[in-house]
Design a protein around this motif. Structure first.
Motif, mmCIF file in Angstrom:
data_model
loop_
_atom_site.group_PDB
_atom_site.id
_atom_site.type_symbol
_atom_site.label_atom_id
_atom_site.label_comp_id
_atom_site.label_asym_id
_atom_site.label_seq_id
_atom_site.Cartn_x
_atom_site.Cartn_y
_atom_site.Cartn_z
ATOM 1 N N ALA A 1 -16.575 -8.641 -44.773
ATOM 2 C CA ALA A 1 -16.218 -9.532 -43.693
ATOM 3 C C ALA A 1 -15.156 -10.575 -44.371
ATOM 4 C CB ALA A 1 -17.373 -10.260 -43.202
ATOM 5 N N VAL A 2 -14.234 -11.161 -43.433
ATOM 6 C CA VAL A 2 -13.569 -12.000 -43.665
ATOM 7 C C VAL A 2 -13.888 -13.633 -43.630
ATOM 8 C CG1 VAL A 2 -11.076 -12.887 -43.558
ATOM 9 C CG2 VAL A 2 -11.525 -10.535 -43.256
ATOM 10 N N VAL B 1 -15.682 2.549 -43.359
ATOM 11 C CA VAL B 1 -14.748 1.588 -42.659
ATOM 12 C C VAL B 1 -15.034 0.234 -42.443
ATOM 13 C CG1 VAL B 1 -13.787 1.522 -40.460
ATOM 14 C CG2 VAL B 1 -14.258 3.664 -41.055
ATOM 15 N N LYS B 2 -14.088 -0.888 -42.853
ATOM 16 C CA LYS B 2 -14.450 -2.131 -42.860
ATOM 17 C C LYS B 2 -13.188 -2.765 -42.058
ATOM 18 C CE LYS B 2 -17.264 -2.701 -46.766
ATOM 19 N NZ LYS B 2 -17.473 -1.396 -47.064
ATOM 20 N N THR B 3 -13.101 -3.587 -41.078
ATOM 21 C CA THR B 3 -12.290 -4.140 -40.257
ATOM 22 C C THR B 3 -12.212 -5.604 -40.057
ATOM 23 O OG1 THR B 3 -13.531 -3.883 -38.113
ATOM 24 C CG2 THR B 3 -12.401 -1.873 -38.871
ATOM 25 N N ASP B 4 -10.965 -5.928 -39.784
ATOM 26 C CA ASP B 4 -10.752 -7.227 -39.246
ATOM 27 C C ASP B 4 -9.998 -7.316 -38.016
ATOM 28 O OD1 ASP B 4 -10.911 -10.363 -39.567
ATOM 29 O OD2 ASP B 4 -8.906 -9.947 -40.360
ATOM 30 N N PRO B 5 -10.424 -7.467 -37.052
ATOM 31 C CA PRO B 5 -9.666 -7.445 -35.742
ATOM 32 C C PRO B 5 -8.784 -8.791 -35.403
ATOM 33 C CG PRO B 5 -12.006 -6.809 -35.231
ATOM 34 C CD PRO B 5 -12.061 -7.339 -36.579
ATOM 35 N N SER B 6 -9.235 -9.815 -36.443
ATOM 36 C CA SER B 6 -8.132 -11.054 -35.981
ATOM 37 C C SER B 6 -6.848 -11.013 -36.461
ATOM 38 C CB SER B 6 -9.020 -12.214 -36.702
ATOM 39 O OG SER B 6 -10.105 -12.471 -36.092
ATOM 40 N N ILE C 1 -7.840 3.008 -48.711
ATOM 41 C CA ILE C 1 -6.675 3.164 -47.876
ATOM 42 C C ILE C 1 -6.562 1.930 -46.722
ATOM 43 C CG2 ILE C 1 -5.802 4.410 -45.680
ATOM 44 C CD1 ILE C 1 -7.067 6.894 -46.862
ATOM 45 N N LEU C 2 -5.403 1.312 -46.893
ATOM 46 C CA LEU C 2 -4.979 0.201 -45.902
ATOM 47 C C LEU C 2 -4.442 0.855 -44.485
ATOM 48 C CD1 LEU C 2 -5.258 -2.757 -45.739
ATOM 49 C CD2 LEU C 2 -3.022 -2.753 -47.011
ATOM 50 N N THR C 3 -5.014 0.350 -43.459
ATOM 51 C CA THR C 3 -4.164 0.940 -42.020
ATOM 52 C C THR C 3 -4.412 -0.301 -41.187
ATOM 53 O OG1 THR C 3 -4.189 2.231 -40.432
ATOM 54 C CG2 THR C 3 -6.338 1.841 -41.410
ATOM 55 N N ASN C 4 -4.247 -0.173 -39.790
ATOM 56 C CA ASN C 4 -4.698 -0.937 -38.783
ATOM 57 C C ASN C 4 -6.008 -0.976 -38.351
ATOM 58 O OD1 ASN C 4 -1.248 -0.958 -37.466
ATOM 59 N ND2 ASN C 4 -2.196 -2.653 -38.555
ATOM 60 N N ASN C 5 -6.501 -1.970 -37.675
ATOM 61 C CA ASN C 5 -7.900 -1.733 -36.982
ATOM 62 C C ASN C 5 -7.964 -0.813 -35.877
ATOM 63 O OD1 ASN C 5 -10.653 -2.861 -35.949
ATOM 64 N ND2 ASN C 5 -9.359 -3.684 -34.497
ATOM 65 N N HIS C 6 -6.610 -1.082 -34.961
ATOM 66 C CA HIS C 6 -6.661 -0.194 -33.744
ATOM 67 C C HIS C 6 -6.471 1.238 -33.868
ATOM 68 C CE1 HIS C 6 -2.272 -1.036 -34.363
ATOM 69 N NE2 HIS C 6 -2.148 0.174 -33.719
ATOM 70 N N VAL C 7 -5.931 1.574 -35.300
ATOM 71 C CA VAL C 7 -5.833 3.054 -35.632
ATOM 72 C C VAL C 7 -7.199 3.734 -35.693
ATOM 73 C CG1 VAL C 7 -5.083 4.719 -37.346
ATOM 74 C CG2 VAL C 7 -3.606 2.832 -36.437
ATOM 75 N N VAL C 8 -8.218 2.793 -36.285
ATOM 76 C CA VAL C 8 -9.482 3.161 -36.442
ATOM 77 C C VAL C 8 -10.551 2.937 -35.530
ATOM 78 C CG1 VAL C 8 -9.062 3.511 -39.070
ATOM 79 C CG2 VAL C 8 -10.241 1.476 -38.162
ATOM 80 N N ALA C 9 -10.354 2.196 -34.656
ATOM 81 C CA ALA C 9 -11.296 1.624 -33.503
ATOM 82 C C ALA C 9 -11.735 2.721 -32.401
ATOM 83 C CB ALA C 9 -10.602 0.409 -32.825
ATOM 84 N N VAL D 1 -6.867 -10.213 -47.019
ATOM 85 C CA VAL D 1 -8.061 -9.631 -46.062
ATOM 86 C C VAL D 1 -8.795 -8.308 -46.467
ATOM 87 C CG1 VAL D 1 -8.347 -8.240 -43.786
ATOM 88 C CG2 VAL D 1 -7.006 -10.511 -43.767
ATOM 89 N N SER D 2 -7.973 -7.518 -47.106
ATOM 90 C CA SER D 2 -8.651 -6.392 -47.752
ATOM 91 C C SER D 2 -9.673 -6.844 -48.949
ATOM 92 C CB SER D 2 -7.566 -5.258 -48.206
ATOM 93 O OG SER D 2 -6.605 -5.744 -49.202
ATOM 94 N N THR D 3 -9.203 -7.578 -49.864
ATOM 95 C CA THR D 3 -9.928 -8.307 -50.907
ATOM 96 C C THR D 3 -11.431 -8.341 -50.323
ATOM 97 O OG1 THR D 3 -8.145 -8.534 -52.212
ATOM 98 C CG2 THR D 3 -10.162 -9.693 -52.986
ATOM 99 N N GLN D 4 -11.500 -9.304 -49.225
ATOM 100 C CA GLN D 4 -12.844 -9.841 -48.715
ATOM 101 C C GLN D 4 -13.567 -8.771 -48.096
ATOM 102 O OE1 GLN D 4 -13.162 -13.982 -47.392
ATOM 103 N NE2 GLN D 4 -10.756 -14.013 -47.026
ATOM 104 N N LEU D 5 -12.795 -7.756 -47.322
ATOM 105 C CA LEU D 5 -13.509 -6.638 -46.704
ATOM 106 C C LEU D 5 -14.166 -5.877 -47.524
ATOM 107 C CD1 LEU D 5 -10.878 -5.650 -43.912
ATOM 108 C CD2 LEU D 5 -13.127 -6.726 -43.610
ATOM 109 N N LEU D 6 -13.466 -5.496 -48.780
ATOM 110 C CA LEU D 6 -14.003 -4.532 -49.895
ATOM 111 C C LEU D 6 -15.356 -5.310 -50.646
ATOM 112 C CD1 LEU D 6 -10.893 -3.067 -51.464
ATOM 113 C CD2 LEU D 6 -12.533 -2.053 -50.254
ATOM 114 N N LYS D 7 -15.058 -6.744 -50.855
ATOM 115 C CA LYS D 7 -16.074 -7.504 -51.348
ATOM 116 C C LYS D 7 -17.412 -7.591 -50.330
ATOM 117 C CE LYS D 7 -16.908 -11.962 -53.857
ATOM 118 N NZ LYS D 7 -16.286 -13.088 -54.402
ATOM 119 N N ASP D 8 -17.141 -8.045 -49.250
ATOM 120 C CA ASP D 8 -18.068 -8.787 -48.470
ATOM 121 C C ASP D 8 -18.322 -7.717 -47.075
ATOM 122 O OD1 ASP D 8 -18.964 -10.725 -50.527
ATOM 123 O OD2 ASP D 8 -17.397 -12.052 -49.510
#
Length: 523
Positions: free
Chosen positions: A310-311, A180-185, A152-160, A301-308
């Protein structure tokens, strides 16, 4: 038949005290009404070919909205974020809604930034703010399933916030979030749920193909109202609204409200083109301006979060700012587009490529660069370890450089906090024509101000309404260059500004804790 009708009419219209004469009059009245109705009934409407064509177009658009909504809604989810209270200080009696003073049903909204308010879900009632409430504080947002396995794709501030996350689907099923994997940037997040059967998912489109004026739909759970769909258009692209480090938002007038955050913005083909993230509002509710992260950014962003987890972003190692008309005149440019280089960090990709302050970047990797935000975006997503062509305007001429893209170091761009005791500048020198006072820059003052420079002068006072104030100078700014001449002390600064023609303008290089910028002093 006439008599029967008249008798019936008399019973409900005139009661039982009617005479024969009155009954005859009533029959006449009925006949008159029938005659009048026949004369005044509108003729059958025959639509003109033009009206039929308009109706056909309207129905086609309605059907497109319907088809797009039906295609995506099964993949839209509600996300509940329950944060447990850390400390219960005292018992506070619960009050019924009738005891809550008028205007206090949705507290807290007035405390948010009046310009940009994010969608943290329906604001809790006053009594729901008490720390002893069972289950803790709950907020809600939206998300969209992008893979049948439960991604599922969503916002960082929704899950923070470290709360317990639970997902409710369109068909009523509920799941606990397992990852949960996030990218606040970019204010994006990827969360995972587990299902024994494949889940419905939405198709990700191409946000680069969206143009201003294109129809879009915003889907989500505003104010907890599940499966809400609103329509609008793309109002603008590439908006920098200053709420994240990496800004390149789509702007839309599709109605979005608290609770829509993290939900999809879709085109008429039923493809996701953005993730709803913020609104511009003075009331806390929708006022015609909303912002969504472009889906092409979300895919990267999501591709990198799922792989590593982190972005990994590329960087140049330069300070940049927009080019306005005054700076364009000083630099001898015929356009105000591009990204102006304010400084080049040592041992950076930019330094190795030969970039210099006052260069204006107009192209990177074959893509035109119109703004600093755009340069930051294309460099950030450039393949790491590759060499890319970069075109700058230097002294009015185009120069092509080759830059090797390296990964941005952790903490890059963050301003370190200064805990040193306050260091006071030396005695100031006044420049009345400019409307400012400056003093020498000492190592202690530079450290206190958080600037990594060894020479220059510190602005100690700016006269309101002066040339310096109009240019945006402020106390604590460090001036290191006048025109193209470096200044090491007050005497060199005085000599440089003495020969400057303020009617034509003079450009200063100014450094602060947050970076460098050029300003133009001009009468």
């Amino acid at each position: 038949m006439q008599k029967a009708v008249s008798s019936t009419f008399s019973r409900w219209a005139f009661g039982s005290a009617l005479t024969v004469g009155t009954l005859s009059a009533a029959g006449y009245f009925l006949n008159s009404v029938d005659s009048l109705t026949a004369q005044t009934s509108p003729p059958a409407v025959t639509a003109s070919p033009h009206a039929k064509e308009n109706l056909t177009h309207a129905n086609a658009l309605s059907q497109a909205f319907r088809a797009s909504s039906n295609r995506v809604l099964p993949a839209v989810v509600s996300i509940q974020n329950v944060v447990q209270p850390k400390l219960v200080q005292r018992e506070i009696p619960r009050r019924s809604p009738r005891q809550v003073p008028p205007g206090m049903q949705r507290p807290g909204m007035e405390e948010l930034d009046p310009l940009l308010k994010r969608f943290f879900g329906d604001m809790p009632d006053l009594e729901d703010m008490q720390p002893q409430q069972p289950g803790g504080r709950e907020s809600s947002g939206s998300g969209v399933i992008i893979d049948s396995s439960g991604i599922i794709l969503t916002n960082n501030h929704v899950v923070a916030g470290g709360g317990k996350l639970r997902v409710k689907m369109h068909d009523g099923r509920e799941f606990d979030v397992v990852d949960v994997k996030t990218d606040p940037s970019t204010d994006l997040a990827v969360i995972k749920i587990k299902s024994s059967v494949p889940l419905p998912y939405a198709v990700l489109g191409d946000s680069d193909q969206m143009m201003i004026g294109d129809w879009v739909l915003a889907l989500g759970q505003p104010f907890g109202l599940q499966d809400t769909v609103t329509a609008g258009i793309i109002s603008a692209k590439g908006r920098d609204i200053g709420i994240t480090r990496h800004n390149e938002f789509l702007q839309t007038d599709a109605a979005i409200n608290p609770g829509n955050s993290g939900g999809p913005l879709v085109n008429l083909q039923g493809e996701v083109v953005g993730i709803n993230t913020a609104i511009s509002s003075s009331s806390g509710g929708f006022q015609g301006i909303g912002f969504a992260v472009p889906v092409n950014v979300a895919k990267w962003v999501s591709t990198q979060l799922l792989k590593d987890g982190a972005v990994h972003r590329g960087y140049l190692g330069v300070g940049i700012q927009p080019v306005d008309q005054a700076l364009a005149e000083q630099l001898g440019l015929s356009t105000s587009q591009g990204a102006l280089i304010t400084d080049v960090q040592p041992d950076s990709p930019a330094a190795a490529a030969g970039m210099m302050p006052q260069d204006v970047v107009v192209e990177f990797a074959g893509q035109p660069v119109h703004s600093p935000r755009q340069l930051q975006a294309v460099v950030g997503r450039a393949p790491l370890g590759t060499k890319q062509p970069l075109v700058v305007l230097r002294d009015g001429k185009k120069v092509t450089l080759q830059v090797s893209v390296r990964e941005q170091p952790k903490g890059y761009g963050e301003v370190a906090k200064q805990d040193e005791p306050e260091a006071k500048p030396s005695e100031s020198s006044s420049f009345d024509e400019l409307g400012l006072n400056v003093s020498p820059l000492t190592p202690a003052v530079a450290k206190q101000l958080g600037v990594k420079v060894e020479q220059g002068v510190v602005v100690t006072d700016v006269e309101q309404g002066s040339v310096a104030a109009q240019a945006g100078l402020d106390e604590g700014d460090v001036i290191t260059q006048v025109g193209r001449t470096p200044v090491n002390n007050v005497e060199e600064f005085r000599a440089a500004v003495k020969t400057a023609d303020l009617s034509k303008g003079v450009m200063l290089l100014v450094k602060g804790a947050e970076g460098s910028r050029f300003v133009v002093l001009k009468k």
